[in-house]
Write a protein that holds these residues in place. Sequence first.
Motif, PDB file in Angstrom:
ATOM      1  N   TRP A 107       2.959  10.147   3.415  1.00  0.00           N
ATOM      2  CA  TRP A 107       3.298   9.455   2.170  1.00  0.00           C
ATOM      3  C   TRP A 107       2.378   9.928   1.048  1.00  0.00           C
ATOM      4  CZ3 TRP A 107       0.617   4.691   0.190  1.00  0.00           C
ATOM      5  CH2 TRP A 107       1.278   4.150  -0.923  1.00  0.00           C
ATOM      6  N   GLN A 108       2.958  10.147  -0.093  1.00  0.00           N
ATOM      7  CA  GLN A 108       2.175  10.636  -1.230  1.00  0.00           C
ATOM      8  C   GLN A 108       2.195   9.620  -2.361  1.00  0.00           C
ATOM      9  OE1 GLN A 108       3.561  14.552  -2.314  1.00  0.00           O
ATOM     10  NE2 GLN A 108       2.658  15.505  -0.511  1.00  0.00           N
ATOM     11  N   HIS A 109       1.011   9.211  -2.751  1.00  0.00           N
ATOM     12  CA  HIS A 109       0.835   8.303  -3.888  1.00  0.00           C
ATOM     13  C   HIS A 109      -0.536   8.602  -4.473  1.00  0.00           C
ATOM     14  CE1 HIS A 109       0.241   4.691  -6.280  1.00  0.00           C
ATOM     15  NE2 HIS A 109       1.512   4.378  -6.076  1.00  0.00           N
ATOM     16  N   PRO A 110      -0.639   8.791  -5.770  1.00  0.00           N
ATOM     17  CA  PRO A 110      -1.933   9.194  -6.344  1.00  0.00           C
ATOM     18  C   PRO A 110      -3.052   8.195  -6.067  1.00  0.00           C
ATOM     19  CG  PRO A 110      -0.357   8.554  -8.067  1.00  0.00           C
ATOM     20  CD  PRO A 110       0.413   8.700  -6.806  1.00  0.00           C
ATOM     21  N   VAL A 116      -4.403   8.548   2.794  1.00  0.00           N
ATOM     22  CA  VAL A 116      -3.189   9.137   3.363  1.00  0.00           C
ATOM     23  C   VAL A 116      -3.067  10.572   2.833  1.00  0.00           C
ATOM     24  CG1 VAL A 116      -0.682   8.958   3.593  1.00  0.00           C
ATOM     25  CG2 VAL A 116      -2.056   6.873   3.421  1.00  0.00           C
ATOM     26  N   PRO A 117      -2.835  11.550   3.716  1.00  0.00           N
ATOM     27  CA  PRO A 117      -2.422  11.439   5.117  1.00  0.00           C
ATOM     28  C   PRO A 117      -3.552  10.973   6.036  1.00  0.00           C
ATOM     29  CG  PRO A 117      -2.783  13.732   4.553  1.00  0.00           C
ATOM     30  CD  PRO A 117      -2.903  12.957   3.266  1.00  0.00           C
ATOM     31  N   TYR A 118      -3.162  10.501   7.195  1.00  0.00           N
ATOM     32  CA  TYR A 118      -4.117  10.021   8.191  1.00  0.00           C
ATOM     33  C   TYR A 118      -3.848  10.719   9.522  1.00  0.00           C
ATOM     34  CZ  TYR A 118      -0.084   6.936   9.085  1.00  0.00           C
ATOM     35  OH  TYR A 118       1.171   6.436   9.315  1.00  0.00           O
ATOM     36  N   PRO A 119      -4.832  10.741  10.407  1.00  0.00           N
ATOM     37  CA  PRO A 119      -4.700  11.494  11.668  1.00  0.00           C
ATOM     38  C   PRO A 119      -3.880  10.740  12.705  1.00  0.00           C
ATOM     39  CG  PRO A 119      -6.842  10.451  11.554  1.00  0.00           C
ATOM     40  CD  PRO A 119      -6.183  10.180  10.227  1.00  0.00           C
ATOM     41  N   LEU A 120      -3.247  11.492  13.597  1.00  0.00           N
ATOM     42  CA  LEU A 120      -2.488  10.938  14.719  1.00  0.00           C
ATOM     43  C   LEU A 120      -3.096  11.465  16.010  1.00  0.00           C
ATOM     44  CD1 LEU A 120       1.148  11.455  13.352  1.00  0.00           C
ATOM     45  CD2 LEU A 120      -0.330   9.441  13.123  1.00  0.00           C
ATOM     46  N   ASP A 121      -3.942  10.664  16.617  1.00  0.00           N
ATOM     47  CA  ASP A 121      -4.662  11.094  17.813  1.00  0.00           C
ATOM     48  C   ASP A 121      -4.589   9.967  18.841  1.00  0.00           C
ATOM     49  OD1 ASP A 121      -6.606  11.741  19.759  1.00  0.00           O
ATOM     50  OD2 ASP A 121      -7.741  12.943  18.321  1.00  0.00           O
ATOM     51  N   ASP A 140      11.950  -0.377   5.443  1.00  0.00           N
ATOM     52  CA  ASP A 140      10.624  -0.198   4.835  1.00  0.00           C
ATOM     53  C   ASP A 140      10.675   1.020   3.900  1.00  0.00           C
ATOM     54  OD1 ASP A 140       7.936   0.261   4.199  1.00  0.00           O
ATOM     55  OD2 ASP A 140       7.233  -0.281   6.202  1.00  0.00           O
ATOM     56  N   PRO A 141      10.371   0.844   2.605  1.00  0.00           N
ATOM     57  CA  PRO A 141      10.426   1.983   1.688  1.00  0.00           C
ATOM     58  C   PRO A 141       9.331   3.016   1.940  1.00  0.00           C
ATOM     59  CG  PRO A 141       9.528   0.055   0.571  1.00  0.00           C
ATOM     60  CD  PRO A 141      10.016  -0.413   1.911  1.00  0.00           C
ATOM     61  N   TYR A 142       8.326   2.646   2.746  1.00  0.00           N
ATOM     62  CA  TYR A 142       7.204   3.550   2.987  1.00  0.00           C
ATOM     63  C   TYR A 142       7.263   4.224   4.354  1.00  0.00           C
ATOM     64  CZ  TYR A 142       5.651   0.666  -0.875  1.00  0.00           C
ATOM     65  OH  TYR A 142       5.590  -0.017  -2.071  1.00  0.00           O
ATOM     66  N   LEU A 143       8.215   3.808   5.204  1.00  0.00           N
ATOM     67  CA  LEU A 143       8.301   4.397   6.540  1.00  0.00           C
ATOM     68  C   LEU A 143       9.716   4.205   7.076  1.00  0.00           C
ATOM     69  CD1 LEU A 143       6.621   5.697   8.911  1.00  0.00           C
ATOM     70  CD2 LEU A 143       6.468   3.371   9.842  1.00  0.00           C
ATOM     71  N   SER A 144      10.444   5.297   7.258  1.00  0.00           N
ATOM     72  CA  SER A 144      11.795   5.208   7.818  1.00  0.00           C
ATOM     73  C   SER A 144      11.706   4.884   9.305  1.00  0.00           C
ATOM     74  CB  SER A 144      12.529   6.530   7.617  1.00  0.00           C
ATOM     75  OG  SER A 144      11.970   7.547   8.438  1.00  0.00           O
TER      76      SER A 144
END
Length: 212
Positions: A107-110, A116-121, A140-144
């Motif tokens: 997700w991109q927002h100034p 964000v971005p964040y890690p997936l571990d 959710d408008p921020y995550l499909s």
Amino acid sequence: MSEMHVLLLHGMTGSGPWHWQQWLAGRLPAQGVTVEMPALPDADHPDRDEWVPVLRARLAAVPADAELVVAAHSCGVALWLHHAVTIGGQMRRADRVLLVAPPDPQWQHPDAAGIVPYPLDARALRKAGGVTRMVAGTGDPYLSMRKAHRLAEALQIELDVIPDGEHLNTDAGYGPWPSMLSWALYGSVPLADRYDAEPYTVAYAPERLRPV
């Protein structure tokens, strides 16, 4: 029975007075639970380098014999994932963690560029918490939903989907949320929508069962 300590991590802009995190913080003390929702610095502009030290200070302050439960919302989820990948060997580990309505990892927002971005571990996530679960709402408008399933798969955690839950925030009507209270107290799953107050099978710490 050990003490329970619930740590609530808010997202960008914080959690307003009608948010489910505030509602939960108001209900848990009556059950003998210690609740903390630290005000993360400059909530309108979340920054990993400023937020992680605050989180770790709060984790370090939790008594060693307490059951530690963490519920993070939105950019608070991103915070927890940043924490997980850089956790030290002596850092306090959570017993249970709930990741609520994370934003898309890309997700991109100034105003959120610092977190964000964040890690997936998945491996790091298991080191940070014993049992981790995710809950997301359709619309959710921020995550499909497609991305939500992929995110849960990448993190190797269970996903609960709330129909029409959107971002599971105040705008979506998530103030009082009985299912969230049941999860916080007992580890009850799956998470259900705000109207569903039916009891669920307790999948964790059944000795905690008591009337709410």
